[in-house]
Design a protein around this motif. Structure first.
Motif, short mmCIF file in Angstrom:
data_model
loop_
_atom_site.label_atom_id
_atom_site.label_comp_id
_atom_site.label_asym_id
_atom_site.label_seq_id
_atom_site.Cartn_x
_atom_site.Cartn_y
_atom_site.Cartn_z
N ARG A 64 0.91 -1.38 0.09
CA ARG A 64 0.20 0.56 0.05
C ARG A 64 0.56 0.98 -0.23
NH1 ARG A 64 -5.51 -0.50 3.99
NH2 ARG A 64 -4.76 -2.69 4.73
N GLY A 108 -13.09 4.67 5.38
CA GLY A 108 -13.41 3.52 5.17
C GLY A 108 -11.01 3.34 4.93
N ALA A 109 -10.95 4.49 3.65
CA ALA A 109 -9.09 3.68 3.68
C ALA A 109 -8.35 3.70 4.88
CB ALA A 109 -8.84 4.64 3.06
N MET A 168 -9.77 3.21 7.85
CA MET A 168 -9.90 2.47 8.76
C MET A 168 -9.17 0.13 8.90
SD MET A 168 -11.65 2.40 11.79
CE MET A 168 -13.26 3.06 12.63
N SER A 169 -9.10 0.75 6.74
CA SER A 169 -8.70 -1.04 6.57
C SER A 169 -7.44 -0.92 7.06
CB SER A 169 -8.70 -0.38 5.18
OG SER A 169 -7.67 -0.04 4.68
N ILE A 170 -6.52 0.03 7.44
CA ILE A 170 -5.18 0.08 8.51
C ILE A 170 -5.24 -1.29 9.43
CG2 ILE A 170 -3.14 1.23 8.97
CD1 ILE A 170 -3.83 3.40 7.57
N PRO A 171 -4.22 -2.23 9.52
CA PRO A 171 -4.42 -3.15 10.58
C PRO A 171 -4.32 -2.05 11.76
CG PRO A 171 -3.24 -4.14 8.86
CD PRO A 171 -2.98 -2.30 8.26
N VAL A 217 -5.84 0.69 13.60
CA VAL A 217 -6.74 1.23 13.05
C VAL A 217 -7.68 1.32 13.97
CG1 VAL A 217 -7.40 3.25 12.14
CG2 VAL A 217 -4.91 2.90 11.43
N LYS A 218 -7.88 2.25 14.55
CA LYS A 218 -9.92 1.45 15.31
C LYS A 218 -10.69 3.13 15.74
CE LYS A 218 -10.58 -2.39 16.86
NZ LYS A 218 -11.42 -3.53 16.40
N VAL A 244 -4.63 4.67 16.75
CA VAL A 244 -4.08 2.95 16.73
C VAL A 244 -3.87 2.63 17.57
CG1 VAL A 244 -1.62 2.00 15.94
CG2 VAL A 244 -2.95 4.07 14.92
#
Lengths: 372, 372, 372, 372
Positions: free
Chosen positions: B126, B231-232, B234-237, B239-240, B292
């Motif tokens: 990415r 969405g982009a 939040m798609s990162i491992p 990230v909450k 994170v």
């Protein structure tokens, strides 16, 4: 693949949606949908327009003898105030709205061309679509519900709570708040804010119970359930932050205090992850929170410019709610229900309720040994 | 339509991505991409694996004479530790990871089949894709950069700050923190946490400068830029939670203190909206924050179960970073750059840089009168 | 949702594809895939380049212990002639190719930037992706196969024929033709055409056996299986017409002679509809034909212009096959297999073979009473 | 990204569509749309139902002061015969329709749940959506028109012909046939077929003039314009084959007789490729043909089974057109117009007509030197 599109302007004739990819065999209760629309319109702090809108859904297609038939479901809701062509032009764009960016993007000389669509009125169709998705999920004992956990600077002490309890505690609450004492303070704050011609935001929490583990995916960034849920929540007008589980608090804590340890039978003592690990549901309740900004149209108008002259002026006053947080909760439920239904259908396939149930039950049986 | 897919397991031979829909005529600097990969690997608190990985990108297609040709761009990055078939099975699933949900979803009896793909190793592709998108954006003087604004319970006082200043202030910072004193405290916290065999999370802020107004849309929920950006991110491992502008603080404040008033020349004194109104860019800097969580693999393992026996045990120790927050910042930049590039190309069309420039310049000229 | 992207230039280092959304638990035979690649390269009338290419697939991700794990599958095939940066510029654009439209679209001054990607070389990755999809379908006894039913003006008398018979009859046929006598005539035509420095097209037929009824949909234009199949077949370079069942002949006939009457046990005496009614499979064999034009690069070059000068000249000679019809058949099989697999997974859901089988078997049982 | 969804059952209250992603600033003539709907309903050989339907469009959203505003356009057309809940169940499924596959797929015990949606009545919304797209294309002098080139076994001698000529020649033709003598034969064939209680198919040709080169793409299989066009045409009920240019004839010919040689000024003497090379428009007219099967409901019913008993019987008689070929032509135009508009907007971007025009004109100027 479940998908939907909405159409309609705030003062147009109707709000419309088409929901596509919904399976056959689900009983559709118009009363259930209308009650969801009613829930969206309620709430202490809503303005007079809410009184003239008594939204009723009409379903034009996709249903026969009260059951879905797999065909696209067209939804219509009348706007009582159908006046788009007669309303005055808007030149004094409102900060916080799409007014100015929309005028620039499309080259309009009237921000009404923007605000009629950018209005939160559009969310009425999302609630109707969400209600239909809820009816599917209810067939699998999946419940989606929300409550208000913050209003202005007043927060609710919020511990792990079940939907049954929330429903009980918020039954007569016009702010959908589980704590009567806190709610009283909120009422006062709203009254004061109204007098001050100001507006209020807040925080809502959407809880989904009965979610099977394994929805969503970690294999591609855009298939993660957290990707989809956060996008769906953030797409609600006024929402500017989204949190899964205790996502904000967790960022400040030690790893040993954050992760939800697993015990025999896949039991967990905590659910700080909000039911999602690696973008996939883990069988715990799905918990997602949305941070709602105060609405942008103030009766005490903000400074702005006139788009014709470029000169400084005051923003137009389009509408007069003080606070829409409880409504945002209902809309949040709807967006969650839609996303969950989509992932559910992707996992379990099937064109009709009977097939989906078979597929679902097989899966639950397959994973059962972990839960004993 | 810009789109990309990634592939690769953490201990597989390579990480791969295909970026599709990228225009022709953009010069691609391999050094620039490699430097982005390097930025991703750095940071105080990373474990020993980071020392064996020195990621270098290889571009297999889509480029001729150093320029893009409109064809799909295939990207490869070798994994130095290619051992997926030899590594032991993982039975003691780690809380906080996709381990258990993945095992349930797919019916594996080895969580390695999950964690190899659910690993954050995937984000290297990415970052490479994001670097290519940054090169496009740079042609239009759009900059995307990030810094660390929180680490564990230590926060950075963060006022409106330019990318130039961030770059200057974080130049020699291994935590990408703008405040030297705060950074010292962070170092100490990391050291202590490491000794305690625990892990840390934090908060990162991604700033994008030079964004034209009018990107994104308010017309449909899934076309809003806030939908896509959240969405982009939040798609990162790990990230909450995702926040646009001051989204969290704003929810607690009065409307009159939240919205960014507009003055002659579309000047604003504040940017609490983070550059987005109604899901559309307004010409201000785009500001987005990601929360994170501490990473889930602790050297002091968490309680869990064994997926074969169902009995309680300790989670496997797969990796040993204490803190990946600075890396998350670089990944966040990449995801933002990708989303912005996608919206940019959707607005300005054009298959090659020359056409996009014409289209962009026409637009800037069209809206110029507002900014004078 | 099954999806894939391909990348790679004809004289680039490699051809790449990523296949995403493929379920876990399917055994992947590299030999099977390589055999499919070999089938694509064979055929009387192929030029010398085919002799230097001996395509071998390499799978970089998505597989562990020989089985898929639900993660994206990255595929690589080396190009033996890796020379893209050294090859001469192409100024004399070839009619029938993307050369000129591509140069106009992207603003190139060298048609090589177009033809390297527009080349049919790219289809090697589609055949590899198609082979993986075939392995999934084989688990459900679905077979996809093709044969040549026309070459130049020579047609094969083609009656309802099973895949088993086709396989038997074409076993030693280098044109994949079921009729030895016709094949001889085809050989002669190819020889003559080669001597004349001309090229030949033809017609291929793809048959899929074992397809359950109910794949595809009539509810929305873009969900119909005929929509997807015809698009997929037409996407093959050189294909300029697509026919489902006897679609062309049927247009000329009376309704009473066209439709496939139904008898007890859902038996049919004919299959003129090619297995699709209303865009949905009906349980009969799926039959689809593609009309392949003669390839555009002739050894006796066509008239064209030089893109620098605009002056008239002769087209460049890039490659020298006389006829690629048998290859087109293999590519056609691949595209069909991909589309069927996608619809199959959409209908039956499931993330792993075990779940899909349960779902499939339940469905077959549900509809069984019709077929007795 | 232009997209649309349709909804509605044949005997439901309304047919609905939402068109999304359409730019702002296009004048919408309701008369133009209604005239397109009228063209769809006409044609010698249509049954009595056509007389009761006099379709009129109603636009509910997306337009203000007669111009589009970039918001989704909702379209409604009333069904005069709104009786879906009262109509009898259909047990005797019609061969050639989705009746049986639909019943199997969804588990219905009444094929009416299928045929109400699978009906070609749905195409009325596509024609309305297509009309709106035509209005956009007309701003750029792009015309899309069709004529009947075959009816049953009667073919029209069809040479390269302009839309202006077709319009002139078919002005008073109730079969939209350019040749009066041929048309007379067609009338006779229809009369005879009607008497025989049979049905007829045919062939339609859609021509698009004024298409700029460079629409579509060769870089990915699903971005090719031939992929999209063939899928769009094949999605029309009754269409079972699609041909681009002389795609069928060309498969039988030598390469030297197939490709359209290029002369100074990008002049061509032929257009056998139908305006597409490598999936990209080349500046010639776009020519696409659809092969329409005879409709499946005959007054002399076909053999079939009863879905309750499984016993053999005669198919239900639902409707009684003899021939719908001229209507298919209008629907074909609509689908082409939609696909072209989508590709056009993808290439030229822009949210409003003014921006698109700038971008388009720049491009035309850029490529002009080739055409002199």
């Amino acid at each position: 693949m479940l998908r939907f599109l909405t159409a309609g302007e705030s003062h147009g004739e109707k709000e419309i949606a088409i929901l596509e990819g919904f399976p056959a065999g689900i009983k559709i209760s118009i009363d259930f949908i209308n009650n969801e629309l009613k829930r969206r319109q309620e709430g202490y702090g809503r303005g007079p327009r809410m009184k003239i809108e008594k939204d009723k859904v009409k379903i034009i297609s996709g249903i026969k003898k009260g059951e879905t038939i797999g065909s696209p479901i067209a939804i219509m809701i009348d706007n009582r105030d159908f006046s788009i062509e007669k309303l005055p032009e808007v030149k004094n764009v409102r900060p916080g709205h799409a007014d100015l960016p929309g005028v620039l993007k499309y080259g309009f000389n009237d921000a009404r061309c923007v605000l009629e669509r950018a209005s939160a009125r559009e969310t009425v169709t999302r609630v109707a679509v969400g209600a239909i998705c809820k009816l599917l999920l209810l067939e699998f004992n999946i419940n989606v519900f929300s409550h208000t956990i913050g209003l202005g600077n007043i927060k609710v002490q919020n511990n792990k709570i079940s939907i049954a309890d929330i429903k009980k505690l918020t039954k007569n609450s016009d702010l959908r708040c589980i704590d009567k004492d806190v709610e009283k303070k909120m009422h006062k704050l709203i009254d004061k804010t109204k007098k001050d011609k100001d507006t209020l935001g807040g925080i809502i929490e959407v809880i989904s119970e009965g979610i099977p583990p394994g929805l969503g995916s970690y294999v591609q960034y855009d298939k993660r359930l957290d990707t989809k849920l956060s996008g769906a929540l953030m797409s609600i007008p006024s929402v500017k932050a989204v949190e899964i589980g205790d996502g904000i608090k967790n960022a400040l804590k030690l790893g040993s205090k954050v992760h939800d340890e697993i015990y025999k039978g896949v039991k967990r003592k905590t659910n700080r992850a909000g039911g999602l690990e690696g973008g996939v549901t883990n069988g715990e309740n799905l918990i997602i929170r949305a941070y709602v900004k105060p609405i942008s149209t103030l009766m005490k108008p903000l400074d702005t410019i006139n788009i014709d002259t470029g000169e400084e002026t005051e923003a137009v006053k389009e509408r007069s709610d003080v606070c829409v947080v409880p409504s945002a909760g209902v809309i949040g439920e709807s967006m969650c229900a839609i996303v969950i239904a989509e992932s559910f259908l992707e996992k379990f396939g099937g064109d009709c309720l009977q097939d989906i149930k078979e597929s679902y039950e097989h899966y639950i049986t397959r994973i059962k040994r972990f839960f004993n």
